[in-house]
Design an enzyme around this catalytic site. Structure first.
Site, PDB file in Angstrom:
ATOM      1  N   LYS A   1       0.820  -1.229   0.000  1.00 32.91           N
ATOM      2  CA  LYS A   1       0.000   0.000   0.000  1.00 32.91           C
ATOM      3  C   LYS A   1       0.848   1.272   0.000  1.00 32.91           C
ATOM      4  CE  LYS A   1      -4.049  -2.019   2.227  1.00 32.91           C
ATOM      5  NZ  LYS A   1      -5.021  -1.941   3.336  1.00 32.91           N
TER       6      LYS A   1
ATOM      7  N   ASP B   1     -10.019   2.513   2.851  1.00 38.30           N
ATOM      8  CA  ASP B   1     -10.107   1.683   4.064  1.00 38.30           C
ATOM      9  C   ASP B   1     -10.894   2.375   5.183  1.00 38.30           C
ATOM     10  OD1 ASP B   1      -8.753  -0.567   3.142  1.00 38.30           O
ATOM     11  OD2 ASP B   1      -6.787   0.238   3.691  1.00 38.30           O
TER      12      ASP B   1
END
Ligand code: ATR
Length: 264
Positions: free
Chosen positions: A66, A102
Site C-alpha cells: 500500500k 479503508d
C-alpha cells in the site's frame, strides 16, 4: 468490452476481493473482470504497470504494497495523503490516481451495518501502524467526542495522533478510562496476542471492533467475556471494496447481501 481490474498483494491466494467484485458487477450489471495478482516482493511497480499496459483500468492494493502504491501514483486523494498509503489505484491515460478507501469502509460498516455512528462517541484506536493510519482521517471527520490512539510503542501513537489532531500514547495511559468504541488495528491478533487492555476499558453499550476477519481473535474473546458487543472486519473489507467500486464505476453496490454471502 470487459474492463479489467485486479488486486495486487503478496501473498494474495486467500483474497476474497475477486468474489466481492464479481457480486458487485452482477448486482449492478457492470461488464468487468477482477483478478488477484501476486506481485513479487521486489516487483510491485513492474507488475502494476504491466497490468495497465495490458488494458487494466484500475487496481486494489493490499499488504505489503500500500505504501508503494501511494508512491507510484501521480495524483493522490486527501484520504491517501492522510494514510500515506493507497489501496485503490485508477488508471487514466498516463495518470495514476491513488485513493484510500479503508477508513471510509470502516466508517460505512460502523454506521450502515452496525448502527454505531462514531459521531459523539469516545473512540479508542489500538495500534499505530499502517492499518491505524488508514482510518484516522475518516474517523475524525465524523466528529467523535474523542479519538485516542494507544500503541505498544507509545511515541508512534503520539506521532500519529498529532497527524490526526487527536490524542495518543501507550497502553499504560488507559488505566481508569472508558470508551464507547474500541477498534483493534494492531497486528496482535495475527500472532494470537491480546493488546494489554485494562479490564474495565469498555463503557456500557460499547462495541469492540477487530479489523481482522475470518477468525476469532483474543481481543474479541476479551470483549465477549465482558458482555460487550463485537464485530470483525469482514464488513469493512466489503465496504472498502464498495467505495473503490463506486470510484471506478460511478455506481454504488449493495453491501449487505455480499457480507451475508461471505459470512456463509
Ligand atoms: P499494519 O500495517 O498491519 O498496521 P504494522 O505497520 O507492522 O502493520 O503495525 C503493526 C501494529 O500492531 C503496530 O501498532 C504494533 O505495535 P508497535 O508499533 O509497538 O510495534 C502493533 N502490534 C503488533 N503486535 C502486537 C502485540 N502483540 N501487542 C500489541 N500491539 C502489537
Amino acid at each position: 468490452m470487459t474492463d479489467r481490474y485486479a488486486v495486487f498483494g503478496h501473498p494474495i491466494g486467500h483474497s476474497k476481493s475477486p468474489r466481492i467484485y464479481a457480486e458487485f458487477a452482477r448486482q449492478t450489471g457492470q461488464d468487468l473482470s477482477y483478478e488477484a495478482i501476486e506481485a513479487p516482493l521486489d516487483g510491485f511497480a513492474t507488475s502494476v504497470l504491466a497490468f495497465r499496459a495490458a488494458g487494466g483500468r484500475g487496481a486494489n492494493v493490499t499488504v505489503p504494497f500500500k505504501e508503494q502504491a501511494y508512491v507510484l501514483a501521480t495524483e493522490r486523494s486527501e484520504r491517501a495523503d492522510a494514510a500515506g498509503a493507497a489501496n485503490t489505484l485508477t488508471f487514466d491515460g498516463d495518470a495514476i490516481l491513488a485513493d484510500n478507501t479503508d477508513g471510509t469502509g470502516l466508517v460505512n460498516d460502523l454506521v450502515g451495518n452496525l448502527g454505531v455512528d462514531p459521531a459523539g462517541r469516545r473512540i479508542l484506536l489500538l495500534g499505530a501502524g499502517g492499518a491505524a493510519r488508514g482510518v484516522g482521517l475518516p474517523l475524525m471527520a465524523r466528529r467523535p467526542a474523542e479519538l485516542y490512539i494507544a500503541n505498544r510503542t507509545a511515541y508512534k501513537a503520539r506521532e500519529l495522533s498529532a497527524r490526526f489532531d487527536c490524542y495518543g500514547g501507550g497502553f499504560d495511559a488507559l488505566e481508569g478510562r472508558r470508551f464507547d468504541l474500541v477498534i483493534n488495528a494492531t497486528a496482535a491478533s495475527l500472532a494470537g496476542d491480546l493488546p494489554p487492555l485494562p479490564d474495565d476499558i469498555f463503557a456500557d453499550g460499547a462495541l469492540a471492533y477487530d479489523m481482522m476477519y475470518g477468525r476469532d481473535t483474543p481481543f474479541l474473546a476479551f470483549a465477549r467475556a465482558r458482555g460487550v458487543r463485537t464485530a470483525d472486519g469482514l464488513g469493512m473489507l466489503v465496504e472498502q471494496a464498495a467505495e473503490a467500486f463506486r470510484l471506478w464505476r460511478g455506481v454504488q453496490p449493495q453491501t449487505a447481501p455480499v457480507i451475508a454471502l461471505l459470512r456463509d
